[in-house]
Design a protein around this motif. Sequence first.
Motif, PDB file in Angstrom:
ATOM      1  N   MET A 120       0.839  -1.200   0.000  1.00 38.98           N
ATOM      2  CA  MET A 120       0.000   0.000   0.000  1.00 38.98           C
ATOM      3  C   MET A 120       0.866   1.239   0.000  1.00 38.98           C
ATOM      4  SD  MET A 120      -2.859   1.138   2.809  1.00 38.98           S
ATOM      5  CE  MET A 120      -3.528   2.804   2.758  1.00 38.98           C
ATOM      6  N   SER A 121       0.695   2.122  -0.894  1.00 41.20           N
ATOM      7  CA  SER A 121       1.509   3.321  -1.028  1.00 41.20           C
ATOM      8  C   SER A 121       1.353   4.201   0.198  1.00 41.20           C
ATOM      9  CB  SER A 121       1.086   4.093  -2.276  1.00 41.20           C
ATOM     10  OG  SER A 121       1.824   5.289  -2.373  1.00 41.20           O
ATOM     11  N   GLY A 122       2.477   4.647   0.762  1.00 44.93           N
ATOM     12  CA  GLY A 122       2.437   5.553   1.892  1.00 44.93           C
ATOM     13  C   GLY A 122       2.326   4.871   3.237  1.00 44.93           C
ATOM     14  N   LYS A 123       2.238   3.559   3.272  1.00 41.28           N
ATOM     15  CA  LYS A 123       2.109   2.849   4.551  1.00 41.28           C
ATOM     16  C   LYS A 123       3.453   2.826   5.269  1.00 41.28           C
ATOM     17  CE  LYS A 123      -0.450  -0.871   4.680  1.00 41.28           C
ATOM     18  NZ  LYS A 123      -0.921  -2.268   4.571  1.00 41.28           N
ATOM     19  N   ARG A 124       3.428   3.152   6.533  1.00 39.86           N
ATOM     20  CA  ARG A 124       4.666   3.186   7.312  1.00 39.86           C
ATOM     21  C   ARG A 124       5.171   1.771   7.584  1.00 39.86           C
ATOM     22  NH1 ARG A 124       5.620   5.455  13.318  1.00 39.86           N
ATOM     23  NH2 ARG A 124       3.345   5.260  13.433  1.00 39.86           N
ATOM     24  N   ILE A 125       6.481   1.611   7.602  1.00 45.10           N
ATOM     25  CA  ILE A 125       7.111   0.339   7.932  1.00 45.10           C
ATOM     26  C   ILE A 125       7.668   0.435   9.343  1.00 45.10           C
ATOM     27  CG2 ILE A 125       8.981  -1.260   7.410  1.00 45.10           C
ATOM     28  CD1 ILE A 125       8.652  -0.513   4.466  1.00 45.10           C
ATOM     29  N   LEU A 126       7.253  -0.497  10.203  1.00 43.65           N
ATOM     30  CA  LEU A 126       7.721  -0.531  11.586  1.00 43.65           C
ATOM     31  C   LEU A 126       8.616  -1.742  11.792  1.00 43.65           C
ATOM     32  CD1 LEU A 126       4.667   0.367  13.882  1.00 43.65           C
ATOM     33  CD2 LEU A 126       6.575   1.826  13.196  1.00 43.65           C
ATOM     34  N   THR A 127       9.755  -1.510  12.408  1.00 41.53           N
ATOM     35  CA  THR A 127      10.699  -2.584  12.690  1.00 41.53           C
ATOM     36  C   THR A 127      10.528  -3.043  14.129  1.00 41.53           C
ATOM     37  OG1 THR A 127      12.282  -1.661  11.119  1.00 41.53           O
ATOM     38  CG2 THR A 127      13.132  -3.237  12.737  1.00 41.53           C
ATOM     39  N   VAL A 128      10.235  -4.327  14.328  1.00 45.88           N
ATOM     40  CA  VAL A 128      10.062  -4.835  15.689  1.00 45.88           C
ATOM     41  C   VAL A 128      11.417  -5.168  16.286  1.00 45.88           C
ATOM     42  CG1 VAL A 128       7.786  -5.765  15.175  1.00 45.88           C
ATOM     43  CG2 VAL A 128       9.795  -7.249  14.981  1.00 45.88           C
ATOM     44  N   ALA A 129      11.459  -5.250  17.595  1.00 48.18           N
ATOM     45  CA  ALA A 129      12.678  -5.659  18.294  1.00 48.18           C
ATOM     46  C   ALA A 129      12.977  -7.123  17.991  1.00 48.18           C
ATOM     47  CB  ALA A 129      12.501  -5.447  19.787  1.00 48.18           C
ATOM     48  N   GLN A 130      14.226  -7.484  18.025  1.00 50.10           N
ATOM     49  CA  GLN A 130      14.618  -8.859  17.724  1.00 50.10           C
ATOM     50  C   GLN A 130      13.940  -9.852  18.668  1.00 50.10           C
ATOM     51  OE1 GLN A 130      16.496  -9.904  15.078  1.00 50.10           O
ATOM     52  NE2 GLN A 130      15.837 -11.938  15.751  1.00 50.10           N
ATOM     53  N   LYS A 131      13.770  -9.443  19.928  1.00 50.10           N
ATOM     54  CA  LYS A 131      13.167 -10.354  20.915  1.00 50.10           C
ATOM     55  C   LYS A 131      11.708 -10.669  20.599  1.00 50.10           C
ATOM     56  CE  LYS A 131      12.170  -6.396  23.909  1.00 50.10           C
ATOM     57  NZ  LYS A 131      12.512  -5.718  25.182  1.00 50.10           N
ATOM     58  N   ALA A 132      11.065  -9.833  19.777  1.00 53.15           N
ATOM     59  CA  ALA A 132       9.653 -10.050  19.441  1.00 53.15           C
ATOM     60  C   ALA A 132       9.464 -10.904  18.197  1.00 53.15           C
ATOM     61  CB  ALA A 132       8.947  -8.709  19.243  1.00 53.15           C
ATOM     62  N   VAL A 133      10.511 -11.093  17.433  1.00 48.61           N
ATOM     63  CA  VAL A 133      10.393 -11.770  16.137  1.00 48.61           C
ATOM     64  C   VAL A 133       9.881 -13.193  16.280  1.00 48.61           C
ATOM     65  CG1 VAL A 133      11.686 -12.625  14.149  1.00 48.61           C
ATOM     66  CG2 VAL A 133      12.122 -10.317  15.027  1.00 48.61           C
ATOM     67  N   SER A 134      10.442 -13.951  17.224  1.00 49.35           N
ATOM     68  CA  SER A 134      10.055 -15.357  17.347  1.00 49.35           C
ATOM     69  C   SER A 134       8.585 -15.499  17.710  1.00 49.35           C
ATOM     70  CB  SER A 134      10.938 -16.067  18.377  1.00 49.35           C
ATOM     71  OG  SER A 134      10.782 -15.488  19.660  1.00 49.35           O
TER      72      SER A 134
END
Length: 395
Positions: A1-15
């Motif tokens: 989707m154009s203009g949608k923000r990308i949020l990076t999660v913490a490594q501890k949350a990935v699993s």
Amino acid sequence: MSGKRILTVAQKAVSHIKKGDPLLAPLSFDEEVIFSEGELVQVVTPVGQFLGEAYLAKQNKGIGWIYSWEQGESFDYEFFLEQFKRAKSVRKSLLHSKSTDTFRLFNAEGDGIPGLTIDYYAGYAVFSWYSEGIYLYKEDIVSAFREVFPAVKGVYEKRRYHQDDEDASGFIYGEKAPSPHYVKENNVLFATYLDEGWMTGIFLDQRHVRLDLMSTYAPGKTVLNTFSYTGAFSVAAAMGGAAHTTSVDVANRSLEKTREQFEINGLSPEDHRIHVMDVFDYIQYAKRKDMKFDVIVVDPPSFARTKKRTFSVLKDYSAMVEDLIDISSDKGMFILSSNAATYKRKKFRSDLEKAFRNKGIDYSIVKEYGLPEDFTTVKANAASNYLKVFVVQKH
């Protein structure tokens, strides 16, 4: 989707997320996330790997939810339509049941739209919105619902993110339900009120427990129903042939509401006892009178405060059960329940067992219940499977 923000999660949350947990909590991120209610974002790992499409909203569970694991999926009418179709298909048996016409029709993240639950009350539906963020999508959600469930006669809503009970409830569309509106669960009638604050008169997640109380545990027995609310357990027990029921709740409304439930089922309230009284005061009263009960039902609120005391299931459940053991018959049975998501099953069971050990009483756990099948959950999100019920037999 154009203009949608990308949020990076913490490594501890990935699993957790990769296991299928859709909840985004503040601790899912290394830095505080500033957002607008209902904002759509894409969630990625620290190395940029796609995890899910999400919407952000403040609620007691966190700050947002992943609604799709498919990259680029929209959060719109078409998406909601598919979730409702799927939810309807897995509830065919309940929708056509002759003995039950009230149940959970749609269960938030378990059915694909986190932050929204929908309960069905014999032809009417009640939407519960758990955040301002999901409420912003109301128009598309309601439109999709009407398309999939055209037979629903009228719809109400509860805005559960509101603090003011008076502003929490409203009517959305269709015809208004009678008040009271009678519904049926396992051929027992219950009076419900769909537009009176947050509560309707019955907690639908205890359906299977009430059925077994009625058919197995209560016949011929004396039953004490603590924290009885509108007396649903008491009425189920009486309909199953209990010798006598006693309902205890501190709320003034419990007397009138419980009497009503007995009466609509053709039972005389005068044949049973209904006390508007603090449960803990009643336990002491019953001890003084040397009263004993064959079956004791305990389904307390997670937290309660009266003029005399404060009760927390996490701190006080075990001691309460010890007191209740003193007013149980020699082979008394306990139906012990908690709906507190923070009260983990392992800790709950340990607290119950501790109470019986402290009293020097032999016991066995004869059955355990969780949520019924219409309360669909996400396995990776333990908090969504909040209900814990143990049936304990005293020896």
